[in-house]
Structures are given as structure tokens and as C-alpha cells.
Design an enzyme around this catalytic site. Sequence first.
Site, PDB file in Angstrom:
ATOM      1  N   ASN A 296       0.750  -1.251  -0.040  1.00 24.16           N
ATOM      2  CA  ASN A 296      -0.050   0.063   0.108  1.00 24.16           C
ATOM      3  C   ASN A 296       0.927   1.355  -0.002  1.00 24.16           C
ATOM      4  OD1 ASN A 296       0.343  -0.721   2.953  1.00 24.16           O
ATOM      5  ND2 ASN A 296      -0.297   1.554   2.945  1.00 24.16           N
ATOM      6  N   CYS A 297       0.182   2.420  -0.654  1.00 24.74           N
ATOM      7  CA  CYS A 297       0.851   3.576  -0.123  1.00 24.74           C
ATOM      8  C   CYS A 297       0.025   4.131   0.969  1.00 24.74           C
ATOM      9  CB  CYS A 297       1.168   4.477  -1.448  1.00 24.74           C
ATOM     10  SG  CYS A 297      -0.420   4.769  -2.505  1.00 24.74           S
ATOM     11  N   MET A 298      -0.250   5.799   0.626  1.00 20.62           N
ATOM     12  CA  MET A 298      -1.044   6.477   1.572  1.00 20.62           C
ATOM     13  C   MET A 298      -2.577   6.293   1.416  1.00 20.62           C
ATOM     14  SD  MET A 298       0.943   9.901   2.501  1.00 20.62           S
ATOM     15  CE  MET A 298       1.214  10.641   0.825  1.00 20.62           C
ATOM     16  N   THR A 299      -2.805   5.978   0.025  1.00 18.40           N
ATOM     17  CA  THR A 299      -4.174   6.180  -0.290  1.00 18.40           C
ATOM     18  C   THR A 299      -4.579   5.078  -1.065  1.00 18.40           C
ATOM     19  OG1 THR A 299      -3.936   7.586  -2.281  1.00 18.40           O
ATOM     20  CG2 THR A 299      -4.513   8.678  -0.240  1.00 18.40           C
ATOM     21  N   ARG A 300      -3.853   4.001  -1.692  1.00 14.89           N
ATOM     22  CA  ARG A 300      -4.112   2.928  -2.317  1.00 14.89           C
ATOM     23  C   ARG A 300      -3.435   1.601  -2.106  1.00 14.89           C
ATOM     24  NH1 ARG A 300      -2.845   5.541  -8.536  1.00 14.89           N
ATOM     25  NH2 ARG A 300      -3.359   7.689  -7.846  1.00 14.89           N
TER      26      ARG A 300
END
EC number: 2.7.1.192
Length: 486
Positions: free
Chosen positions: A27-31
Site C-alpha cells: 500500500n501507499c497512503m491512499t491505495r
Amino acid sequence: MAKITQTMISQLLAAVGGSSNVSKCGNCMTRLRLTLANNGVADQAVIKQIPGVMGVVESDEQFQIILGPGKAQQAAELMNKLIESVINGDVQEQAIASDTNDLSSVAAEQKKQMKSKQTSAVQRFLSKFATIFTPLIPGFIAAGLLLGFATLLEQMFVLEQTPSQFMLDLIAYMKVFGKGLFAFLSILIGYNAQQAFGGSGVNGAILASLFVLGYNPDATSGIYSGMSEFFGYTIDPRGNIIGVLLAAIIGAQVERKVREYMPDDLDMILTSVVTLLIMGVITFVVIMPIGGELFKGMSWLFLNLNDNPLGAAILAGLFLISVVFGIHQGFVPVYFALMEAQGFNSLFPILAMAGGGQVGASLALYFKAKKDAVLRTQVKGAIIPGILGIGEPLIYGVTLPRVKPFVTACIGGAAGGFFIGLVSYLGLPVGLNTVFGPSGIVAIPLMTSHSGIFAGMAVFVVGLLISYVVGFLATYFFGSKDVDLS
């Protein structure tokens, strides 16, 4: 906004083809970022209908499901646990309806995969930058915020005053984390980069350390490498992050090729030895000189674009498109080049104006919609994250599905970028005090300039306001006609 639940994750896992189709879940911050064995198995239509999903971005390397701030990490943790449970036989996986025996379906799927490979090579390459830099973002933000607060305290209580020893110690303490991060950042990036491109992270870290070590025995700072030249060839560790990335990317390919020919019994002992010996020569003789020139060229290009109002407007106006395609992490090497050249990241505030355009456009749609419209509820749920610098809920939930508002949001961002570029052209470039950080109003304490942090903060705030206003007006008068406002 929908919460991340076990049921939701089970539905997502089923829709992407089950645990057997998921090679990697991160994951990243939003995905939620998935590496799938076969992207064609994933049913995007079903995924988009699952409550809480804001959109899908597909490339041949990664399948990205946009969930919004504060949810992606939780989703990744739950999905990894679910996959582990399925593998261990603790739970039964939700059945996937898929007719893979139909010859025409198989042919269509293969055609889709081939087309993706032919058209998204650049996107696949740039998407790897998310794998490299996303794990470092929390550190960038933390170090940048601490440095911003330390600089603020310095300007308020130290300059032209007689500060207490406690204040001096506090400022030094808040700055030390940023110094530590940037002193060894190349090694962290080398580790992540070589791993992202299929090699061993530790080999990438060792290659990156060649750019950190000193090669002048008379230097009074840094760590002396013990060698001042390479077999008569002068060592010039230039290139910074560009050189590190080149070394790690090439190093991963060399390592994989060496492993192909290395007997299994000797792999653990000799593969890394051979890889490092080969890559050391390539790094000292080829990558350092070329990386240095590329680094200088990239710095020159973006310094001139940033100092040009039209160039800045184009960069800000097109940035949202790069976010949609998931390739915006490709700008991160440029951030490093600008930090090296200017001492701050002057590109980031320009690109951050794109988020301001989104906020303005979404507010215009809110006022255009009827009081009982679903659109108003969507905007209410996404506007606060947007103001705080997380624009994906607005992009995928509000403007992009309606097309015209997305265009006018880009225009709003371009207007803010034009202003930042104009101020820079007039002699006051501003930028982020760290490589990467939050955008929106959260970025205000991180802004700086050669005239101090207050000037940098003021220019950034005015740029944001311009983006808000132009995005709002452009959408209200031109971007809401013949658009679904229900």
C-alpha cells in the site's frame, strides 16, 4: 465513507481473482497496491461497486485500488492476513465466477494483456518508483515538519536575540533527525530500488554507499573509503540520487543474470560477490560520470521550468493526469535534484497547486447541486481530506467521473502554478524544506525560501487561494454545464 472490514477485503480478494492471483500486496497512503499474476482476471466493474472503493488504476506491474487516506494500510494488513489464512487452510476463499475454458474469452484476455505490455512500458517503469519511495514518505514528512518547526523557533527566538541554552538544544534536537535522514537516504533508496527491480536490497544499499563514501584522504568530514582512485581512474562520486537509482536498477539486472548461471549450491556465497565486483566497475567508470551529467541536466531543466510562469502552469495543470495514471512518483528523483541544487524542493509547491484546483472545482459542484443531491454528500466526505492535501477522494469520487470538472480543476491548478512560477521569476523561489511531504494546508509549515520561511509560507498560501478561486469559478461557469449534478 465506508469502513475497511473483513467482508470488504474478502470481496476485493475475490474480485481480483483470489489469493492465488495475488503475488504481492502492499500500500501507499491512499491505495492498495497489488501485484497480480494476471491482471485480466480482476473484474474492475465489480471492484468499483464495492463500498469504499474510489477507483482503480491498472498497469502491467501493479493493480491499484484507491481507498482513501487512512484506509490503504489497514486494507493491506487485512488482505495479507486473509491470504495467509487461505494458504494455511484456515478459511475457505470466496468463489470466483470466471469462465476460463471459453476459447474466445482466453483469446480476448491474452489480447488485453499484450496490448497493456505494448502501451504502458513507461507507466510500468515509473510505477516502480512508488515501491521505492512510498515507504520513505512518513520519514520525509516527519523530518520536514520537525525542521520546519525548528526553523520557525530559530527565526522567532534566536535570530537577533540572546536565546536560552534550552532553546538552542531544542532546535538542534529537532534538526538532527533530518540530518540523519539525508546523510544515509541514498542507502535506503538503493536498498528499495534494487529490490523493486528484482534484485537483493542489501546489494543495492552497498552500491548506494559508494556514493556516500569519501574519496579524498585529506577531507575533514565524512567517511573515507580507503581509496582515492580506481586503478588510476579518478573517482568522482557525482550523480547523487540519479546515480544511485541507475546503479540499483542495473545492479538488479546483473544480479538476476548472474543467478541464472550460478549453481544453486554457490548462489548464497558467490552471486552477490560477483554482482558487486561487476557493478563496482560499472558504477565508478560509467554511472558516476553519466549520473552526474544527468543530475545537472535535470536540475537545470526543472529550475528553468519552475522559474518560468508558463512552465510552472503547465506542470501544475498536468500533474493531476499523472496522479490518475499512478505515475506521479516519477517526479521524486527530480525533487532530489532540486534539493541538491537549491537547498529546497521548488517543484513540489507548484505541483501542489493541482490539489487546490480540485478543492475549488468540487466546491463549485457542491453549490451547483441540489440540496438533496448525492453529489453534495460525496463532496462533504472528500473536501476535508482535499484541503489537507489528499486529493484522490475528490479526483475519483467527484471530478474525474464527470470529466469537465476534472478539466477545470486542472485549470485552477495551472493558475496557482502560474503564480508560484511568476513569483520565482521575479526573484523569490519557494519550496519544500524536505524531499517529499504533504500538500494542501498541511504543507504550509514546511515551506521555505531564500528570504526565510515566512515569505515561503505566504507565497504558498496565496498560490493555494488562487487555485481554489480559479478552480471554483472555472467549474461554476464552464465545468458544470451538461454535467451530472445528482
